[in-house]
Design an enzyme around this catalytic site. Structure first.
Site, PDB file in Angstrom:
ATOM      1  N   HIS A  58       0.850  -1.202   0.000  1.00  0.00           N
ATOM      2  CA  HIS A  58       0.000   0.000   0.000  1.00  0.00           C
ATOM      3  C   HIS A  58       0.878   1.242   0.000  1.00  0.00           C
ATOM      4  CE1 HIS A  58       0.735  -0.632   4.258  1.00  0.00           C
ATOM      5  NE2 HIS A  58       0.196   0.529   4.575  1.00  0.00           N
ATOM      6  N   HIS A  60       1.384   3.924   2.023  1.00  0.00           N
ATOM      7  CA  HIS A  60       1.893   4.694   3.170  1.00  0.00           C
ATOM      8  C   HIS A  60       3.415   4.852   3.092  1.00  0.00           C
ATOM      9  CE1 HIS A  60      -1.932   3.796   5.721  1.00  0.00           C
ATOM     10  NE2 HIS A  60      -2.092   4.823   4.901  1.00  0.00           N
ATOM     11  N   ASP A  62       5.800   4.806   5.150  1.00  0.00           N
ATOM     12  CA  ASP A  62       6.676   3.837   5.815  1.00  0.00           C
ATOM     13  C   ASP A  62       6.658   2.478   5.110  1.00  0.00           C
ATOM     14  OD1 ASP A  62       4.022   3.511   6.725  1.00  0.00           O
ATOM     15  OD2 ASP A  62       4.690   2.465   8.525  1.00  0.00           O
ATOM     16  N   HIS A  63       6.119   2.450   3.885  1.00  0.00           N
ATOM     17  CA  HIS A  63       6.166   1.240   3.051  1.00  0.00           C
ATOM     18  C   HIS A  63       6.808   1.523   1.688  1.00  0.00           C
ATOM     19  CE1 HIS A  63       3.517  -1.246   5.683  1.00  0.00           C
ATOM     20  NE2 HIS A  63       3.321  -0.021   6.160  1.00  0.00           N
ATOM     21  N   HIS A 117      -7.380  -1.315   5.601  1.00  0.00           N
ATOM     22  CA  HIS A 117      -6.373  -0.370   6.089  1.00  0.00           C
ATOM     23  C   HIS A 117      -6.296   0.810   5.117  1.00  0.00           C
ATOM     24  CE1 HIS A 117      -2.773   0.912   8.189  1.00  0.00           C
ATOM     25  NE2 HIS A 117      -2.087   0.894   7.070  1.00  0.00           N
ATOM     26  N   ASP A 137       0.026  -4.196   6.119  1.00  0.00           N
ATOM     27  CA  ASP A 137      -0.591  -3.738   7.373  1.00  0.00           C
ATOM     28  C   ASP A 137      -2.022  -4.248   7.516  1.00  0.00           C
ATOM     29  OD1 ASP A 137       1.712  -2.380   7.884  1.00  0.00           O
ATOM     30  OD2 ASP A 137       0.854  -0.363   7.717  1.00  0.00           O
ATOM     31  N   HIS A 175       4.950  -4.721  10.525  1.00  0.00           N
ATOM     32  CA  HIS A 175       5.277  -4.066  11.798  1.00  0.00           C
ATOM     33  C   HIS A 175       5.426  -5.097  12.905  1.00  0.00           C
ATOM     34  CE1 HIS A 175       4.540   0.158  10.619  1.00  0.00           C
ATOM     35  NE2 HIS A 175       3.611  -0.358   9.826  1.00  0.00           N
TER      36      HIS A 175
END
Ligand code: FE2
Length: 246
Positions: A58, A60, A62-63, A117, A137, A175
């Site tokens: 996805h 985001h 942090d990905h 998410h 996530d 995570h």
């Protein structure tokens, strides 16, 4: 850190609790959700490996935060992401949708859309003797992703898709949230011995600075309250409860 002989997948811990997965065969590597580029480049350079593909679950940051620099380093790398995310993952060069099949590192990889998410989150399922799911996530050990863009119903249905996979599937999430998820679950089910046992195991791993993921679907069916929710009402209650838990 060395690659495990069996699975050939290792996790690089970055930021506060992200894990970047590197899946290797011979000298080629597929990276999943690179939050950052530097640790990936350093690792691959150290072991003389080549980046073949980047899987994006996805959009985001942090990905996907490391992807552009990885492309500069390996200009021919395949960047695989949802066709619905051409705006938010603009550097994708292989756009996929639910049900698509790819071949990476001599394995068949199937794309599952697991919305909730985000509105277009995808997971990558590797057909193997021990099947592998890179789930981003959507699911965590003892927890699930927060619902930012989808509905409770969509997330509940996404978990149903995961539950339908072979029970020996190893799940790689993005995570390391296991301990706090277990503490939350224990508040709701204080007598649950499976959760208590898992917490002991996880605390040991934390002390040794080992990852608590991947996790086995079969085991998760015992300790993950979200996977065990057998109707949407129960799932909605749990998700809302977790969102307000501190
Ligand atoms: Fe996310």
């Amino acid at each position: 850190m060395e690659f495990n002989k069996e699975q050939k997948i290792i996790g690089l811990r970055v930021l506060s609790d992200n894990v970047i997965w590197l899946w290797k065969k011979n000298n080629s590597v597929v990276v999943v959700d690179p939050a950052l580029s530097k640790p990936v480049i350093e690792y691959l350079r150290t072991y003389n490996l080549k980046l073949e593909a980047i899987l994006q679950t996805h959009h985001h940051l942090d990905h996907i935060g490391g992807t552009e620099n990885l492309i500069k380093e390996w200009p021919n790398v395949k960047v695989i992401a949802s066709v619905k995310e051409k705006d938010r993952i603009p550097f994708q060069n292989i756009s996929v949708k639910n049900g698509d099949k790819l071949h990476l590192l001599n394995k068949e990889v199937q794309v599952f859309e697991v919305i909730g998410h985000t509105r277009s989150h995808i997971a990558f399922y590797v057909k193997n003797k021990v099947p592998i799911l890179f789930v981003g996530d959507t699911l965590f050990s003892a927890g699930c992703g927060r619902i930012f863009e989808g509905t409770y119903k969509q997330m509940y249905n996404s978990l149903k898709i995961i539950k339908s996979l072979p029970k020996n599937t190893l799940i790689y999430c993005a995570h390391e949230y296991t301990k706090s998820n277990l503490l939350w679950a224990l508040e709701l089910e204080p007598e649950n011995q499976n959760i208590k046992n898992k917490l002991i195991e996880v605390e040991k791993k934390n002390l040794l600075k080992e990852l608590t993921i991947p996790f086995l679907l079969e085991e998760e069916m015992e300790i993950n309250l979200f996977l065990r929710a057998d109707n949407l009402k129960r799932f909605t209650y749990l998700r809302a409860n977790k969102d307000s838990w501190v």
